[in-house]
Design a protein around this motif. Structure first.
Motif, PDB file in Angstrom:
ATOM      1  N   SER A   7       0.928  -1.180  -0.059  1.00 31.60           N
ATOM      2  CA  SER A   7       0.094  -0.092   0.003  1.00 31.60           C
ATOM      3  C   SER A   7       0.785   1.197  -0.075  1.00 31.60           C
ATOM      4  O   SER A   7       0.508   2.238  -0.152  1.00 31.60           O
ATOM      5  CB  SER A   7      -0.975  -0.009   1.198  1.00 31.60           C
ATOM      6  N   ALA A   8       2.130   1.023   0.098  1.00 29.29           N
ATOM      7  CA  ALA A   8       2.934   2.399   0.245  1.00 29.29           C
ATOM      8  C   ALA A   8       3.664   2.750  -1.259  1.00 29.29           C
ATOM      9  O   ALA A   8       4.242   3.725  -1.320  1.00 29.29           O
ATOM     10  CB  ALA A   8       4.083   2.066   0.946  1.00 29.29           C
ATOM     11  N   LEU A 129      -7.890   2.540   5.486  1.00 30.24           N
ATOM     12  CA  LEU A 129      -8.569   2.967   6.544  1.00 30.24           C
ATOM     13  C   LEU A 129      -7.843   4.023   7.060  1.00 30.24           C
ATOM     14  O   LEU A 129      -8.334   5.251   7.495  1.00 30.24           O
ATOM     15  CB  LEU A 129      -8.783   1.959   7.769  1.00 30.24           C
ATOM     16  N   VAL A 130      -6.548   3.934   7.225  1.00 33.76           N
ATOM     17  CA  VAL A 130      -5.681   5.013   7.789  1.00 33.76           C
ATOM     18  C   VAL A 130      -5.574   6.248   6.608  1.00 33.76           C
ATOM     19  O   VAL A 130      -5.870   7.384   6.988  1.00 33.76           O
ATOM     20  CB  VAL A 130      -4.278   4.521   7.775  1.00 33.76           C
ATOM     21  N   TRP A 134      -6.615   9.711   7.948  1.00 34.78           N
ATOM     22  CA  TRP A 134      -5.731  10.626   7.942  1.00 34.78           C
ATOM     23  C   TRP A 134      -5.666  11.695   6.541  1.00 34.78           C
ATOM     24  O   TRP A 134      -5.786  12.809   6.904  1.00 34.78           O
ATOM     25  CB  TRP A 134      -4.320   9.627   7.861  1.00 34.78           C
ATOM     26  N   PHE A 135      -5.651  11.324   5.411  1.00 31.67           N
ATOM     27  CA  PHE A 135      -5.720  12.187   4.436  1.00 31.67           C
ATOM     28  C   PHE A 135      -7.169  12.239   4.047  1.00 31.67           C
ATOM     29  O   PHE A 135      -7.336  12.745   2.837  1.00 31.67           O
ATOM     30  CB  PHE A 135      -5.224  11.384   3.307  1.00 31.67           C
ATOM     31  N   ALA A 188       0.460  -0.008   7.650  1.00 31.42           N
ATOM     32  CA  ALA A 188      -0.337   1.069   7.011  1.00 31.42           C
ATOM     33  C   ALA A 188       0.086   2.456   7.345  1.00 31.42           C
ATOM     34  O   ALA A 188       0.156   3.267   6.642  1.00 31.42           O
ATOM     35  CB  ALA A 188      -1.622   0.630   7.556  1.00 31.42           C
ATOM     36  N   PHE A 189       0.514   2.670   8.704  1.00 31.12           N
ATOM     37  CA  PHE A 189       0.704   3.979   9.146  1.00 31.12           C
ATOM     38  C   PHE A 189       2.152   4.220   8.593  1.00 31.12           C
ATOM     39  O   PHE A 189       2.344   5.386   7.995  1.00 31.12           O
ATOM     40  CB  PHE A 189       0.980   3.858  10.641  1.00 31.12           C
ATOM     41  N   ALA A 190       2.831   3.211   8.651  1.00 31.37           N
ATOM     42  CA  ALA A 190       4.202   3.489   7.773  1.00 31.37           C
ATOM     43  C   ALA A 190       4.119   3.918   6.220  1.00 31.37           C
ATOM     44  O   ALA A 190       4.878   4.775   5.779  1.00 31.37           O
ATOM     45  CB  ALA A 190       5.236   2.148   7.688  1.00 31.37           C
TER      46      ALA A 190
END
Length: 321
Positions: A7-8, A129-130, A134-135, A188-190
């Protein structure tokens, strides 16, 4: 990056240089090879964790990957880029590699490698989800349905003992599943932190920096928890393999895949990893693949496909006025 952080992938560019037909198909080999490498990482981590323990396994893995990537960082002339962005690179490395590898190593003390890989496939869902929280990247109805389906598949897996080591009690199994999901949340956060703080930074600088950060974070806990009895040669070789091939080499392969095929196609490796992991576990570790595991895996894969937008539900078209 790791076996879960598809996902990155950076956003796809609007313009592409023309490529020859043979080059346009070369990405298929990279895709299958990457799926095979990341699928084997769960096999190697399970072998290593049985003798090293969770934290030392993760620490040795990232240290070997760091040693593998450092020479490439200098050879590609990206040391200055790392020096310029070393703080976010090291910090994100803890979320991107250090914590997830420790969580999966802990989980593999209880779960079979194939089941851990199936749970790892939820990373793109947590990424969605993040990004939503977040965005403010609000998913459409199709992607929301995918999230619901995917997490329903996880609940189905957690409700049965299929894929757990013999003798594992219910409490240990739930902790192991929770550790896998915690690793997916870290990925996901990374991914989103990378998008925010390391956009445009050269690949080797980000990849090597993340392994340096993870190594520094895990070094002291690994020394403290180092096994009293020296692990066997088999365990050491497993960690050498997961550090060099499944981490260092996989980084290079993943970003080459993004360059050749674009992030959307690169994301499909998420579906191949559990297939290879289930195969390796059955062949090399004698892990039993149950019908229930396959059903849950199919539900999760369907959820991931919808939640990431790779597959969209059909819409009724309306006639233009």
């Amino acid at each position: 990056m790791s076996e879960g952080e598809c996902s990155a992938a950076p956003p796809e560019r609007s313009t592409k240089a023309p490529v020859s037909p043979s080059a346009s198909r070369a990405w298929l080999f990279d895709l299958v090879l990457l799926g095979a490498l990341w699928g084997s990482s769960f096999l190697f981590m399970r072998i290593g964790a049985a003798e090293f323990g969770a934290l030392p396994t993760a620490a040795v893995r990232v240290a070997i990957a760091m040693l593998f990537l450092l020479p490439l960082l200098f050879l590609r002339g990206q040391w200055s880029a790392f020096r310029q962005h070393w703080k976010p690179a090291l910090g994100i490395g803890i979320l991107n590699s250090g914590l997830p590898f420790a969580f999966f190593s802990f989980a593999l003390l209880t779960l079979n490698s194939g089941l851990a890989a199936v749970l790892n496939a939820t990373v793109p869902m947590f990424g969605a989800l993040v990004a939503w929280a977040w965005f403010k990247d609000r998913p459409d109805r199709s992607r929301i349905l995918g999230l619901v389906i995917g997490f329903a598949g996880v609940a189905m897996l957690a409700g049965r003992s299929a894929g757990f080591h013999s003798g594992a009690d219910e409490s240990a199994a739930l902790w192991a599943i929770g550790a896998c999901l915690a690793a997916c949340v870290c990925y996901a956060f990374a991914a989103n932190l990378t998008r925010k703080h390391l956009a445009g930074v050269p690949v080797m600088a980000t990849a090597t920096g993340s392994q340096i950060g993870a190594t520094l974070a895990l070094a002291l806990p690994a020394v403290w928890l180092w096994p009293a009895q020296m692990p066997s040669l088999k365990a050491w070789l497993a960690l050498v393999a997961v550090g060099t091939a499944c981490t260092g080499l996989a980084y290079i392969l993943f970003f080459r895949l993004i360059e050749r095929a674009g992030p959307a196609r690169a994301l499909t490796v998420t579906f191949l990893v559990p297939v290879f992991a289930l195969f390796y576990g059955a062949v090399f570790l004698g892990e039993r693949i149950t019908q229930w595991m396959l059903i849950c895996a199919l539900v999760i894969v369907c959820g991931v496909a919808l939640s990431t937008g790779l597959v969209k539900l059909g819409r009724r078209s309306t006639a233009a006025g």
